[in-house]
Design a protein around this motif. Structure first.
Motif, PDB file in Angstrom:
ATOM      1  N   LEU A  24      11.063 -54.159   2.726  1.00  0.00           N
ATOM      2  CA  LEU A  24      11.686 -52.955   3.078  1.00  0.00           C
ATOM      3  C   LEU A  24      10.378 -51.930   3.203  1.00  0.00           C
ATOM      4  CD1 LEU A  24      14.845 -52.911   1.028  1.00  0.00           C
ATOM      5  CD2 LEU A  24      14.767 -52.640   3.581  1.00  0.00           C
ATOM      6  N   ARG A  25       9.703 -52.026   2.037  1.00  0.00           N
ATOM      7  CA  ARG A  25       8.461 -51.011   1.997  1.00  0.00           C
ATOM      8  C   ARG A  25       7.513 -51.310   3.085  1.00  0.00           C
ATOM      9  NH1 ARG A  25       8.503 -50.942  -4.608  1.00  0.00           N
ATOM     10  NH2 ARG A  25       9.855 -49.320  -4.641  1.00  0.00           N
ATOM     11  N   ALA A  26       7.480 -52.515   3.433  1.00  0.00           N
ATOM     12  CA  ALA A  26       6.394 -53.004   4.606  1.00  0.00           C
ATOM     13  C   ALA A  26       6.858 -52.499   6.038  1.00  0.00           C
ATOM     14  CB  ALA A  26       6.151 -54.468   4.618  1.00  0.00           C
ATOM     15  N   SER A  27       8.050 -52.152   6.116  1.00  0.00           N
ATOM     16  CA  SER A  27       8.793 -51.981   7.282  1.00  0.00           C
ATOM     17  C   SER A  27       9.281 -50.286   7.215  1.00  0.00           C
ATOM     18  CB  SER A  27      10.259 -52.710   7.258  1.00  0.00           C
ATOM     19  OG  SER A  27      10.064 -53.943   7.421  1.00  0.00           O
ATOM     20  N   ALA A  28       8.450 -49.790   6.289  1.00  0.00           N
ATOM     21  CA  ALA A  28       8.146 -48.058   6.321  1.00  0.00           C
ATOM     22  C   ALA A  28       9.776 -47.564   5.633  1.00  0.00           C
ATOM     23  CB  ALA A  28       7.902 -47.423   7.547  1.00  0.00           C
ATOM     24  N   TYR A  29      10.612 -48.176   4.826  1.00  0.00           N
ATOM     25  CA  TYR A  29      11.506 -47.859   4.322  1.00  0.00           C
ATOM     26  C   TYR A  29      11.132 -47.198   2.850  1.00  0.00           C
ATOM     27  CZ  TYR A  29      14.883 -49.941   7.434  1.00  0.00           C
ATOM     28  OH  TYR A  29      15.480 -50.283   8.652  1.00  0.00           O
ATOM     29  N   GLU A  30      11.755 -45.919   2.472  1.00  0.00           N
ATOM     30  CA  GLU A  30      11.542 -45.563   1.163  1.00  0.00           C
ATOM     31  C   GLU A  30      12.759 -46.295   0.101  1.00  0.00           C
ATOM     32  OE1 GLU A  30      11.971 -41.616  -1.441  1.00  0.00           O
ATOM     33  OE2 GLU A  30      12.187 -41.319   0.689  1.00  0.00           O
ATOM     34  N   VAL A  31      12.148 -46.944  -0.793  1.00  0.00           N
ATOM     35  CA  VAL A  31      12.926 -47.764  -1.698  1.00  0.00           C
ATOM     36  C   VAL A  31      13.076 -47.238  -2.956  1.00  0.00           C
ATOM     37  CG1 VAL A  31      13.373 -50.031  -2.549  1.00  0.00           C
ATOM     38  CG2 VAL A  31      12.333 -49.924  -0.202  1.00  0.00           C
ATOM     39  N   ILE A  32      14.394 -47.149  -3.245  1.00  0.00           N
ATOM     40  CA  ILE A  32      14.628 -46.652  -4.831  1.00  0.00           C
ATOM     41  C   ILE A  32      15.094 -47.968  -5.359  1.00  0.00           C
ATOM     42  CG2 ILE A  32      15.870 -45.177  -6.339  1.00  0.00           C
ATOM     43  CD1 ILE A  32      14.052 -43.631  -4.302  1.00  0.00           C
ATOM     44  N   ASP A  33      14.463 -48.572  -6.434  1.00  0.00           N
ATOM     45  CA  ASP A  33      14.894 -49.665  -7.151  1.00  0.00           C
ATOM     46  C   ASP A  33      15.625 -49.321  -8.523  1.00  0.00           C
ATOM     47  OD1 ASP A  33      15.181 -52.043  -8.474  1.00  0.00           O
ATOM     48  OD2 ASP A  33      12.936 -52.716  -8.160  1.00  0.00           O
ATOM     49  N   PHE A  34      16.960 -49.594  -8.429  1.00  0.00           N
ATOM     50  CA  PHE A  34      17.833 -49.298  -9.766  1.00  0.00           C
ATOM     51  C   PHE A  34      17.573 -50.450 -10.644  1.00  0.00           C
ATOM     52  CE2 PHE A  34      19.202 -46.563  -6.565  1.00  0.00           C
ATOM     53  CZ  PHE A  34      19.395 -45.466  -7.232  1.00  0.00           C
ATOM     54  N   GLY A  35      16.892 -51.500 -10.550  1.00  0.00           N
ATOM     55  CA  GLY A  35      16.687 -52.644 -11.499  1.00  0.00           C
ATOM     56  C   GLY A  35      17.517 -53.758 -11.253  1.00  0.00           C
ATOM     57  N   ASP A  36      17.333 -54.671 -12.061  1.00  0.00           N
ATOM     58  CA  ASP A  36      16.739 -54.546 -13.128  1.00  0.00           C
ATOM     59  C   ASP A  36      15.046 -54.485 -12.646  1.00  0.00           C
ATOM     60  OD1 ASP A  36      15.512 -55.193 -15.647  1.00  0.00           O
ATOM     61  OD2 ASP A  36      17.080 -56.717 -16.247  1.00  0.00           O
ATOM     62  N   HIS A  37      14.291 -54.231 -13.651  1.00  0.00           N
ATOM     63  CA  HIS A  37      12.814 -53.777 -13.364  1.00  0.00           C
ATOM     64  C   HIS A  37      11.923 -55.393 -13.886  1.00  0.00           C
ATOM     65  CE1 HIS A  37      13.369 -50.328 -11.542  1.00  0.00           C
ATOM     66  NE2 HIS A  37      14.046 -49.986 -12.511  1.00  0.00           N
ATOM     67  N   LYS A  38      12.543 -56.170 -14.613  1.00  0.00           N
ATOM     68  CA  LYS A  38      12.073 -57.512 -15.027  1.00  0.00           C
ATOM     69  C   LYS A  38      13.176 -58.529 -15.158  1.00  0.00           C
ATOM     70  CE  LYS A  38      12.820 -56.463 -19.812  1.00  0.00           C
ATOM     71  NZ  LYS A  38      14.043 -55.824 -19.822  1.00  0.00           N
ATOM     72  N   LEU A  39      12.686 -59.902 -15.160  1.00  0.00           N
ATOM     73  CA  LEU A  39      13.526 -60.953 -15.344  1.00  0.00           C
ATOM     74  C   LEU A  39      14.185 -61.316 -16.213  1.00  0.00           C
ATOM     75  CD1 LEU A  39      14.971 -63.128 -13.551  1.00  0.00           C
ATOM     76  CD2 LEU A  39      13.113 -64.537 -14.074  1.00  0.00           C
ATOM     77  N   ASP A  40      15.451 -60.767 -16.735  1.00  0.00           N
ATOM     78  CA  ASP A  40      15.898 -60.812 -18.157  1.00  0.00           C
ATOM     79  C   ASP A  40      17.389 -61.558 -17.922  1.00  0.00           C
ATOM     80  OD1 ASP A  40      17.186 -60.351 -20.423  1.00  0.00           O
ATOM     81  OD2 ASP A  40      17.201 -58.391 -20.437  1.00  0.00           O
ATOM     82  N   ALA A  41      17.525 -62.902 -18.307  1.00  0.00           N
ATOM     83  CA  ALA A  41      18.689 -63.526 -18.505  1.00  0.00           C
ATOM     84  C   ALA A  41      19.921 -63.165 -18.873  1.00  0.00           C
ATOM     85  CB  ALA A  41      18.463 -65.193 -19.110  1.00  0.00           C
ATOM     86  N   ASP A  42      19.778 -61.989 -19.815  1.00  0.00           N
ATOM     87  CA  ASP A  42      20.863 -61.545 -20.443  1.00  0.00           C
ATOM     88  C   ASP A  42      21.352 -60.217 -19.978  1.00  0.00           C
ATOM     89  OD1 ASP A  42      20.962 -63.573 -22.451  1.00  0.00           O
ATOM     90  OD2 ASP A  42      19.561 -62.498 -23.608  1.00  0.00           O
ATOM     91  N   ASP A  43      20.780 -59.654 -18.752  1.00  0.00           N
ATOM     92  CA  ASP A  43      20.936 -58.427 -18.044  1.00  0.00           C
ATOM     93  C   ASP A  43      22.476 -58.681 -17.370  1.00  0.00           C
ATOM     94  OD1 ASP A  43      20.784 -59.937 -15.558  1.00  0.00           O
ATOM     95  OD2 ASP A  43      19.000 -58.529 -15.300  1.00  0.00           O
ATOM     96  N   ASP A  44      23.250 -57.600 -17.228  1.00  0.00           N
ATOM     97  CA  ASP A  44      24.332 -57.572 -16.433  1.00  0.00           C
ATOM     98  C   ASP A  44      24.521 -56.689 -15.224  1.00  0.00           C
ATOM     99  OD1 ASP A  44      25.836 -59.100 -18.506  1.00  0.00           O
ATOM    100  OD2 ASP A  44      25.734 -57.211 -19.839  1.00  0.00           O
ATOM    101  N   TYR A  45      24.981 -57.285 -13.978  1.00  0.00           N
ATOM    102  CA  TYR A  45      24.925 -56.632 -12.850  1.00  0.00           C
ATOM    103  C   TYR A  45      25.604 -55.221 -12.947  1.00  0.00           C
ATOM    104  CZ  TYR A  45      29.505 -58.768 -12.385  1.00  0.00           C
ATOM    105  OH  TYR A  45      30.927 -59.223 -12.583  1.00  0.00           O
TER     106      TYR A  45
END
Length: 150
Positions: A24-45
């Motif tokens: 997306l960024r390479a295609s000139a979109y502004e991206v807002i990343d809501f996470g998760d910001h790291k790989l965490d097997a215990d996170d919840d969608y």
């Protein structure tokens, strides 16, 4: 065309989300990343998808993309936010038609059922599509919105 895109994933969708952010960024979109910001097997969608859906509804981003293992959980969580119109998409027709007819504003993808290449194709179709604004579609969406207000 939408230019400010929100994206979120849980651990199952993390790798695909990271690749989509890059594309997306390479295609000139502004991206807002809501996470998760790291790989965490215990996170919840819901912890990431619900803030994304709220940002879409509040106009903080133009469209949203939510990724989990199947796309199902992300879709369920996003649709709990009034005004979010999320759909799990795994084929090309609905990626376009969902926006044109139903004003879909959150695309939900399953990282365990799609290749990265096909997921990117669906994202590009979704982001290029525009709501038709046809009266029959507005009428139907008003009926859906009325359900959210009960």
């Amino acid at each position: 065309m939408s230019k400010r895109i929100g994206i979120a994933s849980d651990h199952a969708g993390y790798q695909l989300k990271e690749e989509l952010v890059r594309l997306l960024r390479a295609s000139a979109y502004e991206v807002i990343d809501f996470g998760d910001h790291k790989l965490d097997a215990d996170d919840d969608y819901p912890d990431f998808v619900v803030p994304l859906a709220r940002a879409v509804v509040n106009g903080e981003v133009d469209r949203g993309i939510a990724v989990c293992g199947s796309g199902v959980g992300a879709c369920i969580a996003a649709n709990k936010v009034a005004g979010a119109r999320a759909c799990m998409i795994h084929e090309e027709f609905s990626a376009r038609q969902g926006v044109e007819d139903d004003d879909m504003n959150v695309l939900c993808l399953g990282s365990r059922v799609l290749t990265q290449e096909f997921a990117w194709k669906l994202v590009t179709i979704y982001l290029a599509a525009q709501f038709s604004g046809a009266q029959r579609h507005r009428r139907r969406l008003a009926k859906v919105a009325a359900l959210e207000n009960k």
